[in-house]
Design an enzyme around this catalytic site. Structure first.
Site, short mmCIF file in Angstrom:
data_model
loop_
_atom_site.label_atom_id
_atom_site.label_comp_id
_atom_site.label_asym_id
_atom_site.label_seq_id
_atom_site.Cartn_x
_atom_site.Cartn_y
_atom_site.Cartn_z
CG LEU A 1 38.24 37.03 28.99
CD1 LEU A 1 37.23 36.37 28.05
CD2 LEU A 1 37.78 38.44 29.34
CG ASP B 1 48.54 34.42 30.38
OD1 ASP B 1 48.87 35.48 30.95
OD2 ASP B 1 48.71 33.30 30.88
CG ASN C 1 48.96 36.99 36.38
OD1 ASN C 1 48.79 36.40 35.31
ND2 ASN C 1 48.30 38.09 36.69
CB SER D 1 47.56 49.35 45.36
OG SER D 1 46.92 49.17 46.60
CE1 TYR E 1 46.95 43.60 43.82
CE2 TYR E 1 46.84 44.76 45.92
CZ TYR E 1 46.61 44.71 44.56
OH TYR E 1 46.04 45.79 43.93
CE LYS F 1 48.72 46.21 41.83
NZ LYS F 1 48.47 46.15 40.39
CG PHE G 1 43.83 55.76 48.76
CD1 PHE G 1 44.71 56.31 47.82
CD2 PHE G 1 44.26 55.66 50.07
CE1 PHE G 1 45.99 56.75 48.19
CE2 PHE G 1 45.53 56.12 50.45
CZ PHE G 1 46.39 56.65 49.51
CB VAL H 1 31.62 44.71 61.13
CG1 VAL H 1 32.49 45.95 61.35
CG2 VAL H 1 30.38 45.04 60.30
N GLY I 1 46.28 41.85 60.18
CA GLY I 1 46.86 42.65 59.09
C GLY I 1 46.08 43.91 58.72
N1 NAD Z 1 39.91 47.21 42.99
C1 NAD Z 1 40.74 47.69 43.90
O1 NAD Z 1 40.37 47.83 45.07
C2 NAD Z 1 42.15 48.11 43.53
C3 NAD Z 1 42.86 48.96 44.38
C4 NAD Z 1 44.15 49.35 44.03
C5 NAD Z 1 44.72 48.86 42.86
N2 NAD Z 1 44.01 48.02 42.06
C6 NAD Z 1 44.64 47.52 40.83
O2 NAD Z 1 43.88 47.96 39.71
C7 NAD Z 1 43.94 47.01 38.66
C8 NAD Z 1 42.54 46.65 38.23
O3 NAD Z 1 41.82 46.16 39.35
P1 NAD Z 1 40.32 45.66 39.21
O4 NAD Z 1 39.69 45.87 40.54
O5 NAD Z 1 39.69 46.22 38.00
O6 NAD Z 1 40.59 44.09 39.05
P2 NAD Z 1 39.92 43.04 38.05
O7 NAD Z 1 40.33 41.68 38.51
O8 NAD Z 1 38.46 43.31 37.90
O9 NAD Z 1 40.65 43.39 36.67
C9 NAD Z 1 41.93 42.88 36.34
C10 NAD Z 1 41.81 42.26 34.95
O10 NAD Z 1 43.10 41.76 34.58
C11 NAD Z 1 42.92 40.54 33.89
N3 NAD Z 1 44.17 39.78 33.98
C12 NAD Z 1 44.78 39.31 35.09
N4 NAD Z 1 45.90 38.64 34.76
C13 NAD Z 1 46.02 38.70 33.40
C14 NAD Z 1 46.96 38.20 32.44
N5 NAD Z 1 48.00 37.44 32.83
N6 NAD Z 1 46.75 38.46 31.12
C15 NAD Z 1 45.68 39.19 30.72
N7 NAD Z 1 44.76 39.68 31.56
C16 NAD Z 1 44.92 39.43 32.90
C17 NAD Z 1 41.73 39.87 34.59
O11 NAD Z 1 41.06 38.91 33.79
C18 NAD Z 1 40.84 41.08 34.90
O12 NAD Z 1 39.88 41.30 33.88
C19 NAD Z 1 44.74 45.83 39.21
O13 NAD Z 1 46.08 45.96 38.81
C20 NAD Z 1 44.63 46.00 40.69
O14 NAD Z 1 45.71 45.43 41.38
C21 NAD Z 1 42.73 47.66 42.36
#
Ligand code: NAD
Length: 340
Positions: free
Chosen positions: A33, A58, A99, A124, A149, A153, A178, A217, A295
């Site tokens: 969370l 965690d 993490n 990603s 970040y 990945k 994407f 923007v 970037g």
């Molecule tokens: N949203 C985007 O634009 C996007 C794009 C490409 C990839 N991603 C990847 O998709 C995945 C989900 O993204 P999202 O947008 O739903 O993000 P989000 O932050 O809403 O969800 C990630 C969840 O992981 C939990 N979390 C993080 N570290 C943790 C740990 N050590 N132990 C347990 N839980 C942990 C967080 O509490 C959160 O609920 C991620 O891996 C993100 O990198 C997201």
């Protein structure tokens, strides 16, 4: 299948929980969370008429993760849990590496210990770096990313590939998303960023609902159709369904590592997105074009043909659908889950 969804209390994870349940899978969620919400898991279960257990653990804690996997009985894991703020990752590289890689190490060790070797991983488009030709194709090498970040990945993809090379029983899907936006059409679950949103559409939504004054923007002089950056936006429901078909495919197929883009194959500019959101919400989005942000790439999108050919999956929802569903969620929940 019985599926453990890590990060299932987050944005994409909670939508995927609904899609998995609707496809007949049983689901458990693990999340610490740090950026997720227990209410998202409760509502995801409610939408599909099921109780979804939430384990507050965690995953960077290897002992706690091993304990969890030994207590529950799952066939597969979808691994969303990660920290995802690109800008913050460059300020806090140690926290991001610890993490995002730590969770993966704990999880892989615990899965191996419990004979679970089917995994879908959230990668990603950022892994294509700055040199890949547009549209991005899965076999592009070498992968790279300008942010910490993104490097997590790139590294996780490599770790998973090495793990599968050492033990060919692993079935792994690397899904390169994407730009996921939108919300469940019910408006019950959606994206609820903490603090100032890092992404365009949640920011626009908060301007529309009156939580923020106006949108900046970044850059109006890029070599694109209207001078603003173009990205490949994909409805979160399409992303969620992509996970279900990828999981079903790797579980039914030969043990292997597969990589699939989850994208629409089309670029949409910032100004086009603002226009679509204004139509969806019936509200004006005050915005101002300011200097470029370091970037940012001008424009990129996916080549989505591999997922279509191999999974029979393609996006089904438009940018207007994304804006309509985001507005539905944001207007019903102006403060996100804090309104619950
Ligand atoms: N949203 C985007 O634009 C996007 C794009 C490409 C990839 N991603 C990847 O998709 C995945 C989900 O993204 P999202 O947008 O739903 O993000 P989000 O932050 O809403 O969800 C990630 C969840 O992981 C939990 N979390 C993080 N570290 C943790 C740990 N050590 N132990 C347990 N839980 C942990 C967080 O509490 C959160 O609920 C991620 O891996 C993100 O990198 C997201």
């Amino acid at each position: 299948m019985r599926v453990l969804v890590t990060g299932g209390a987050g944005y994409i994870g909670s939508h995927t929980v609904v899609s998995l349940l609707e496809d007949g899978h049983e689901v458990e969620v693990v999340d610490n969370l740090v950026n997720g919400n227990a209410e998202a898991v409760r509502r995801a279960g409610e939408l599909a008429g099921a109780e979804v257990p939430l384990h507050e653990v965690d995953l960077a804690d290897a002992a706690a993760t091993a304990d969890l996997l030994s207590r529950i009985d799952v066939d597969a894991v979808i691994h969303f849990a990660a920290l995802k703020a690109v800008g913050e990752s460059t300020q806090k590289p140690l926290e991001y590496y610890a993490n995002n890689l730590g969770t993966t190490f704990s999880l892989l060790a615990a899965m191996r210990e419990n004979d679970v070797r089917t995994l879908v991983f959230s990668s990603s488009a950022t892994v294509y770096g700055e040199k890949a030709p547009v549209p991005y194709v899965e076999d592009f090498e070498p992968l790279d990313s300008s942010s910490t970040y993104g490097q997590t990945k790139v590294m996780t993809e490599r770790i998973l590939t090495d793990v599968a090379a050492a033990d060919p029983r692993w079935r792994i899907a690397l899904l390169r998303y994407f730009n996921p936006v939108g919300a469940h059409p019910s408006g019950r679950i959606g994206e609820d960023p903490r603090g100032i949103p890092n992404n365009l559409v949640p920011f626009i939504a908060q301007v529309a609902v009156g939580r923020r004054e106006k949108l900046s923007v970044f850059g109006g002089d890029y070599p694109t159709t209207d001078g603003t950056c173009e990205r490949d936006y994909i409805h979160v429901q399409d992303v969620a369904e992509g996970h279900v078909v990828a999981l079903d495919a790797i579980a039914a197929g030969d043990a292997a590592v597969h990589t699939w883009n989850l994208g629409s194959g089309q670029g949409t500019s910032v100004l086009e997105m603002i226009g679509s959101f204004e139509r969806a919400s019936g509200r004006e989005i005050p915005h101002e074009v300011v200097a470029r942000r370091a970037g940012d790439l001008p424009a990129f999108w996916a080549d989505p043909t591999k997922a279509e050919r191999e999974l029979g999956w393609r996006t089904a929802r438009s940018v207007d659908d994304m804006c309509r569903d985001t507005w539905n969620w944001q207007s019903q929940n102006p403060q996100g889950y804090a309104d619950a």
